[in-house]
Design a protein around this motif. Structure first.
Motif, PDB file in Angstrom:
ATOM      1  N   ILE A 170     -23.209  -0.597  -4.867  1.00 20.10           N
ATOM      2  CA  ILE A 170     -23.267   0.696  -5.538  1.00 20.10           C
ATOM      3  C   ILE A 170     -24.138   1.667  -4.749  1.00 20.10           C
ATOM      4  CG2 ILE A 170     -23.962   1.916  -7.626  1.00 20.10           C
ATOM      5  CD1 ILE A 170     -21.409   0.192  -7.890  1.00 20.10           C
ATOM      6  N   ASP A 171     -25.261   1.178  -4.228  1.00 21.14           N
ATOM      7  CA  ASP A 171     -26.119   2.043  -3.407  1.00 21.14           C
ATOM      8  C   ASP A 171     -25.373   2.543  -2.172  1.00 21.14           C
ATOM      9  OD1 ASP A 171     -28.238   1.785  -5.144  1.00 21.14           O
ATOM     10  OD2 ASP A 171     -29.282   0.259  -3.965  1.00 21.14           O
ATOM     11  N   SER A 172     -24.601   1.671  -1.529  1.00 21.00           N
ATOM     12  CA  SER A 172     -23.834   2.080  -0.347  1.00 21.00           C
ATOM     13  C   SER A 172     -22.832   3.166  -0.691  1.00 21.00           C
ATOM     14  CB  SER A 172     -23.098   0.878   0.250  1.00 21.00           C
ATOM     15  OG  SER A 172     -23.994  -0.039   0.842  1.00 21.00           O
ATOM     16  N   ILE A 173     -22.151   3.001  -1.803  1.00 16.56           N
ATOM     17  CA  ILE A 173     -21.148   3.993  -2.216  1.00 16.56           C
ATOM     18  C   ILE A 173     -21.812   5.327  -2.531  1.00 16.56           C
ATOM     19  CG2 ILE A 173     -19.462   4.573  -4.001  1.00 16.56           C
ATOM     20  CD1 ILE A 173     -18.905   1.516  -4.217  1.00 16.56           C
ATOM     21  N   MET A 174     -22.872   5.282  -3.327  1.00 15.70           N
ATOM     22  CA  MET A 174     -23.482   6.528  -3.783  1.00 15.70           C
ATOM     23  C   MET A 174     -24.291   7.218  -2.682  1.00 15.70           C
ATOM     24  SD  MET A 174     -22.130   6.469  -6.701  1.00 15.70           S
ATOM     25  CE  MET A 174     -22.835   8.005  -7.314  1.00 15.70           C
ATOM     26  N   ASP A 175     -24.997   6.426  -1.857  1.00 20.81           N
ATOM     27  CA  ASP A 175     -25.885   7.004  -0.847  1.00 20.81           C
ATOM     28  C   ASP A 175     -25.172   7.349   0.460  1.00 20.81           C
ATOM     29  OD1 ASP A 175     -27.899   6.618  -2.678  1.00 20.81           O
ATOM     30  OD2 ASP A 175     -28.704   4.819  -1.715  1.00 20.81           O
ATOM     31  N   LYS A 176     -24.091   6.633   0.770  1.00 19.17           N
ATOM     32  CA  LYS A 176     -23.399   6.857   2.042  1.00 19.17           C
ATOM     33  C   LYS A 176     -22.045   7.532   1.827  1.00 19.17           C
ATOM     34  CE  LYS A 176     -26.481   4.613   4.628  1.00 19.17           C
ATOM     35  NZ  LYS A 176     -26.191   3.334   5.275  1.00 19.17           N
ATOM     36  N   LEU A 177     -21.171   6.897   1.090  1.00 20.14           N
ATOM     37  CA  LEU A 177     -19.810   7.433   0.962  1.00 20.14           C
ATOM     38  C   LEU A 177     -19.782   8.740   0.172  1.00 20.14           C
ATOM     39  CD1 LEU A 177     -17.602   4.247   0.449  1.00 20.14           C
ATOM     40  CD2 LEU A 177     -18.388   5.335   2.561  1.00 20.14           C
ATOM     41  N   PHE A 178     -20.602   8.841  -0.857  1.00 15.90           N
ATOM     42  CA  PHE A 178     -20.586  10.062  -1.661  1.00 15.90           C
ATOM     43  C   PHE A 178     -21.248  11.240  -0.952  1.00 15.90           C
ATOM     44  CE2 PHE A 178     -18.559   7.893  -4.928  1.00 15.90           C
ATOM     45  CZ  PHE A 178     -18.298   8.736  -6.005  1.00 15.90           C
ATOM     46  N   ASN A 179     -21.763  11.014   0.241  1.00 15.95           N
ATOM     47  CA  ASN A 179     -22.250  12.120   1.068  1.00 15.95           C
ATOM     48  C   ASN A 179     -21.191  12.631   2.035  1.00 15.95           C
ATOM     49  OD1 ASN A 179     -24.908  12.643   0.162  1.00 15.95           O
ATOM     50  ND2 ASN A 179     -25.635  10.782   1.166  1.00 15.95           N
ATOM     51  N   LEU A 180     -20.032  11.983   2.066  1.00 22.26           N
ATOM     52  CA  LEU A 180     -18.924  12.480   2.869  1.00 22.26           C
ATOM     53  C   LEU A 180     -18.271  13.671   2.175  1.00 22.26           C
ATOM     54  CD1 LEU A 180     -17.300   9.054   3.856  1.00 22.26           C
ATOM     55  CD2 LEU A 180     -18.836  10.463   5.244  1.00 22.26           C
ATOM     56  N   GLU A 181     -17.448  14.397   2.919  1.00 23.19           N
ATOM     57  CA  GLU A 181     -16.753  15.537   2.333  1.00 23.19           C
ATOM     58  C   GLU A 181     -15.904  15.087   1.142  1.00 23.19           C
ATOM     59  OE1 GLU A 181     -16.852  14.672   5.528  1.00 23.19           O
ATOM     60  OE2 GLU A 181     -16.652  16.406   6.852  1.00 23.19           O
ATOM     61  N   GLU A 182     -15.937  15.877   0.079  1.00 28.34           N
ATOM     62  CA  GLU A 182     -15.264  15.528  -1.167  1.00 28.34           C
ATOM     63  C   GLU A 182     -13.780  15.244  -0.980  1.00 28.34           C
ATOM     64  OE1 GLU A 182     -16.226  16.197  -4.971  1.00 28.34           O
ATOM     65  OE2 GLU A 182     -17.905  15.135  -4.048  1.00 28.34           O
ATOM     66  N   THR A 183     -13.137  15.972  -0.070  1.00 31.05           N
ATOM     67  CA  THR A 183     -11.683  15.861   0.074  1.00 31.05           C
ATOM     68  C   THR A 183     -11.261  15.050   1.300  1.00 31.05           C
ATOM     69  OG1 THR A 183     -11.614  17.981   1.248  1.00 31.05           O
ATOM     70  CG2 THR A 183     -11.292  18.035  -1.138  1.00 31.05           C
ATOM     71  N   LYS A 184     -12.207  14.445   2.011  1.00 29.37           N
ATOM     72  CA  LYS A 184     -11.851  13.642   3.183  1.00 29.37           C
ATOM     73  C   LYS A 184     -11.088  12.394   2.727  1.00 29.37           C
ATOM     74  CE  LYS A 184     -14.863  13.003   6.569  1.00 29.37           C
ATOM     75  NZ  LYS A 184     -14.235  13.438   7.828  1.00 29.37           N
ATOM     76  N   PRO A 185      -9.914  12.120   3.256  1.00 31.79           N
ATOM     77  CA  PRO A 185      -9.198  10.908   2.873  1.00 31.79           C
ATOM     78  C   PRO A 185      -9.980   9.651   3.255  1.00 31.79           C
ATOM     79  CG  PRO A 185      -7.715  12.464   3.938  1.00 31.79           C
ATOM     80  CD  PRO A 185      -9.108  12.973   4.158  1.00 31.79           C
ATOM     81  N   LEU A 186     -10.044   8.715   2.323  1.00 30.71           N
ATOM     82  CA  LEU A 186     -10.718   7.437   2.532  1.00 30.71           C
ATOM     83  C   LEU A 186      -9.684   6.331   2.467  1.00 30.71           C
ATOM     84  CD1 LEU A 186     -13.784   7.928   0.125  1.00 30.71           C
ATOM     85  CD2 LEU A 186     -13.573   8.618   2.533  1.00 30.71           C
ATOM     86  N   TYR A 187      -9.636   5.507   3.508  1.00 40.57           N
ATOM     87  CA  TYR A 187      -8.626   4.459   3.603  1.00 40.57           C
ATOM     88  C   TYR A 187      -9.290   3.090   3.418  1.00 40.57           C
ATOM     89  CZ  TYR A 187      -5.456   8.037   5.271  1.00 40.57           C
ATOM     90  OH  TYR A 187      -4.672   9.155   5.349  1.00 40.57           O
ATOM     91  N   PRO A 188      -8.958   2.413   2.315  1.00 41.59           N
ATOM     92  CA  PRO A 188      -9.612   1.144   1.986  1.00 41.59           C
ATOM     93  C   PRO A 188      -8.876  -0.072   2.547  1.00 41.59           C
ATOM     94  CG  PRO A 188      -8.253   1.829   0.156  1.00 41.59           C
ATOM     95  CD  PRO A 188      -8.092   2.888   1.226  1.00 41.59           C
ATOM     96  N   GLY A 189      -9.527  -1.221   2.389  1.00 40.58           N
ATOM     97  CA  GLY A 189      -8.937  -2.465   2.871  1.00 40.58           C
ATOM     98  C   GLY A 189      -7.757  -2.950   2.050  1.00 40.58           C
ATOM     99  N   HIS A 190      -7.638  -2.463   0.840  1.00 44.73           N
ATOM    100  CA  HIS A 190      -6.525  -2.829  -0.044  1.00 44.73           C
ATOM    101  C   HIS A 190      -6.148  -1.606  -0.864  1.00 44.73           C
ATOM    102  CE1 HIS A 190      -7.374  -7.138   0.735  1.00 44.73           C
ATOM    103  NE2 HIS A 190      -8.638  -6.741   0.709  1.00 44.73           N
ATOM    104  N   GLY A 191      -4.856  -1.432  -1.082  1.00 44.82           N
ATOM    105  CA  GLY A 191      -4.395  -0.366  -1.948  1.00 44.82           C
ATOM    106  C   GLY A 191      -4.324   0.989  -1.264  1.00 44.82           C
TER     107      GLY A 191
END
Length: 206
Positions: A170-191
């Motif tokens: 949760i810390d990684s998501i909130m502190d790192k990923l949620f600092n990326l641009e709001e509309t930047k496409p994020l491509y996950p390992g599944h789905g």
């Protein structure tokens, strides 16, 4: 810069192909190496490197075949070097009861830390995003990011595998990923892909 993917293997893992005008980088060669090779032949550009978001079995199943075929460097977090040769740490031992194969790799990877990475004309920001696994990495390109199993469309990565930790995730998501641009496409390992804007409604986060 463009990105495409194949969904491969028994647990439907996304393998990504990131291209510029002259070359391609492969991210998470998950399984079915012949299909990956066929796609690389279709792209018909020089393969420069393999990046691993992390070293769970379903992200490394085709790794040795691709390295043997193309003789390219493999970049990953040194925290997970042992995952390549240890089926308990990479999770494949846990899932053999469900008919999944025991997976190990014999490649010699290069160490990748958080910061800037340049491979030919690819400029990548590497983020350390642990939680799903201790050495999970996110690869941020100008127009998109590949986030591995850290964040999914409407979900998050599991934390019940070796050295997984929910609070760290949760810390990684909130502190790192949620600092990326709001509309930047994020491509996950599944789905399917997502964006930070979309994940403000993620029930696992809020």
């Amino acid at each position: 810069m463009q990105i495409s993917h194949l969904t491969l293997g028994l647990v439907a893992t996304n393998t990504y192909f990131v291209e510029n005008d002259e070359a391609v980088i492969l991210i998470d060669p998950s399984d079915e190496s012949q299909r990956i090779i066929e796609r690389l032949n279709e792209i018909n550009k020089s393969l420069k490197a393999i990046l691993l978001t992390h070293a769970h079995f379903d992200h490394i199943g085709a790794l040795d075949d691709i390295v043997n075929a193309y003789d390219v460097p493999v970049y990953m977090s040194p925290i997970e070097f042992e995952f390549l040769t240890d089926a308990d740490k990479n999770g494949s031992e846990k899932f053999k009861q469900y008919g999944l194969p025991r997976v190990t790799s014999h490649v010699t990877p290069q160490s990748l830390e958080e910061g800037q990475l340049s491979i030919d004309n690819f400029d990548i920001e590497v983020l350390h995003t642990p939680g799903h696994s201790p050495g999970s990495l996110t690869f941020v390109f100008d127009d998109f990011a590949v986030v591995g199993d850290t964040l999914f469309n409407g979900g998050i990565g599991r934390t019940d595998l070796y050295q997984g930790d929910f609070e760290t995730l949760i810390d990684s998501i909130m502190d790192k990923l949620f600092n990326l641009e709001e509309t930047k496409p994020l491509y996950p390992g599944h789905g399917p892909s997502t964006t930070i804007e979309n994940e403000h409604d993620n029930p696992f986060l809020f």
